[in-house]
Design an enzyme around this catalytic site. Sequence first.
Site, short mmCIF file in Angstrom:
data_model
loop_
_atom_site.label_atom_id
_atom_site.label_comp_id
_atom_site.label_asym_id
_atom_site.label_seq_id
_atom_site.Cartn_x
_atom_site.Cartn_y
_atom_site.Cartn_z
N ASP A 127 -69.68 20.23 31.22
CA ASP A 127 -68.24 20.00 31.13
C ASP A 127 -67.96 18.55 31.54
O ASP A 127 -68.53 18.04 32.51
CB ASP A 127 -67.50 20.97 32.07
CG ASP A 127 -66.01 21.03 31.77
OD1 ASP A 127 -65.54 22.10 31.33
OD2 ASP A 127 -65.32 20.00 31.97
N ILE A 128 -67.05 17.90 30.81
CA ILE A 128 -66.77 16.49 31.04
C ILE A 128 -65.94 16.27 32.32
O ILE A 128 -66.01 15.19 32.93
CB ILE A 128 -66.08 15.87 29.79
CG1 ILE A 128 -66.28 14.36 29.74
CG2 ILE A 128 -64.61 16.21 29.73
CD1 ILE A 128 -65.95 13.76 28.38
N GLU B 34 -57.50 25.61 27.22
CA GLU B 34 -57.05 24.30 26.73
C GLU B 34 -57.73 23.92 25.44
O GLU B 34 -57.15 23.22 24.61
CB GLU B 34 -57.33 23.22 27.79
CG GLU B 34 -56.34 23.26 28.93
CD GLU B 34 -56.64 22.24 30.00
OE1 GLU B 34 -57.45 21.34 29.76
OE2 GLU B 34 -56.06 22.39 31.09
N HIS C 68 -65.32 29.50 24.63
CA HIS C 68 -66.35 28.95 25.53
C HIS C 68 -66.42 29.76 26.81
O HIS C 68 -65.42 30.20 27.33
CB HIS C 68 -66.09 27.47 25.84
CG HIS C 68 -64.70 27.17 26.27
ND1 HIS C 68 -63.65 27.05 25.39
CD2 HIS C 68 -64.16 26.96 27.50
CE1 HIS C 68 -62.54 26.79 26.05
NE2 HIS C 68 -62.81 26.73 27.34
N HIS D 45 -67.47 29.26 30.71
CA HIS D 45 -67.79 28.28 31.74
C HIS D 45 -68.83 28.91 32.67
O HIS D 45 -68.72 30.08 33.02
CB HIS D 45 -66.57 28.00 32.63
CG HIS D 45 -65.40 27.37 31.96
ND1 HIS D 45 -65.10 26.04 32.10
CD2 HIS D 45 -64.42 27.90 31.18
CE1 HIS D 45 -63.98 25.76 31.45
NE2 HIS D 45 -63.54 26.88 30.88
P1 5GP Z 1 -60.45 25.81 29.11
O1 5GP Z 1 -59.33 25.44 30.02
O2 5GP Z 1 -60.05 25.74 27.66
O3 5GP Z 1 -61.11 27.12 29.46
O4 5GP Z 1 -61.58 24.72 29.36
C1 5GP Z 1 -61.82 23.62 28.55
C2 5GP Z 1 -62.88 22.81 29.23
O5 5GP Z 1 -63.42 21.89 28.29
C3 5GP Z 1 -62.37 21.98 30.41
O6 5GP Z 1 -63.10 22.32 31.58
C4 5GP Z 1 -62.60 20.54 29.98
O7 5GP Z 1 -63.01 19.71 31.04
C5 5GP Z 1 -63.69 20.67 28.91
N1 5GP Z 1 -63.64 19.67 27.88
C6 5GP Z 1 -62.56 19.33 27.14
N2 5GP Z 1 -62.88 18.35 26.26
C7 5GP Z 1 -64.20 18.11 26.44
C8 5GP Z 1 -65.12 17.20 25.80
O8 5GP Z 1 -64.79 16.44 24.91
N3 5GP Z 1 -66.39 17.22 26.26
C9 5GP Z 1 -66.80 18.06 27.26
N4 5GP Z 1 -68.07 18.00 27.63
N5 5GP Z 1 -65.97 18.93 27.87
C10 5GP Z 1 -64.68 18.94 27.47
#
Ligand code: 5GP
Length: 141
Positions: free
Chosen positions: A36-37, A98, A103, A105
């Site tokens: 994760d970035i 988001e 995905h 985590h």
């Molecule tokens: P969500 O809130 O959708 O469950 O998590 C999305 C995750 O994707 C976040 O933890 C965010 O940091 C990660 N993320 C978003 N854009 C990118 C990206 O371009 N590269 C990587 N490696 N992670 C990303």
Amino acid sequence: MANEHLSDNCIFCKIIKGEIPSNKIAETEKSYAFLDINPLSEGHALIIPKYHSEFFHQLPDDVLADMLPLAKKVALAIGLDNGQYNLLQNNGRMAHQEVFHVHFHIIPKPNPEQGLIIGWPQQKFTAEDLKKTLNRIKEKL
Ligand code: 5GP
Ligand code: ZN
């Protein structure tokens, strides 16, 4: 898995295709794991299907069946010192999603301040309420 299941305007599909760089940990024919970035803790990783779907329940079973073994492998490789971590999968904006490509985590929990911090707002349901809920769900299975 062929590119026909990937979308042109999805950030995670672009990562799978190599159009956007990522810190890849591992991949299989149907899944891809990377860092994760914006990690909540060191080692925070994401497991994604090589199949564009917004939500968990839209994924074909064979893709889902490929993802969890990879998640397990990555969880073991992260090398969690205290063996504590969360496996998290958000669906929908209100549920903190988001990026609208499924995905999982893997979030190491090294100490109380880092990693996933969650509320757990338990509601009051009677035994009768629970039975009604159970019946409603079972009727739709
Ligand atoms: P969500 O809130 O959708 O469950 O998590 C999305 C995750 O994707 C976040 O933890 C965010 O940091 C990660 N993320 C978003 N854009 C990118 C990206 O371009 N590269 C990587 N490696 N992670 C990303
Ligand atoms: Zn996608």
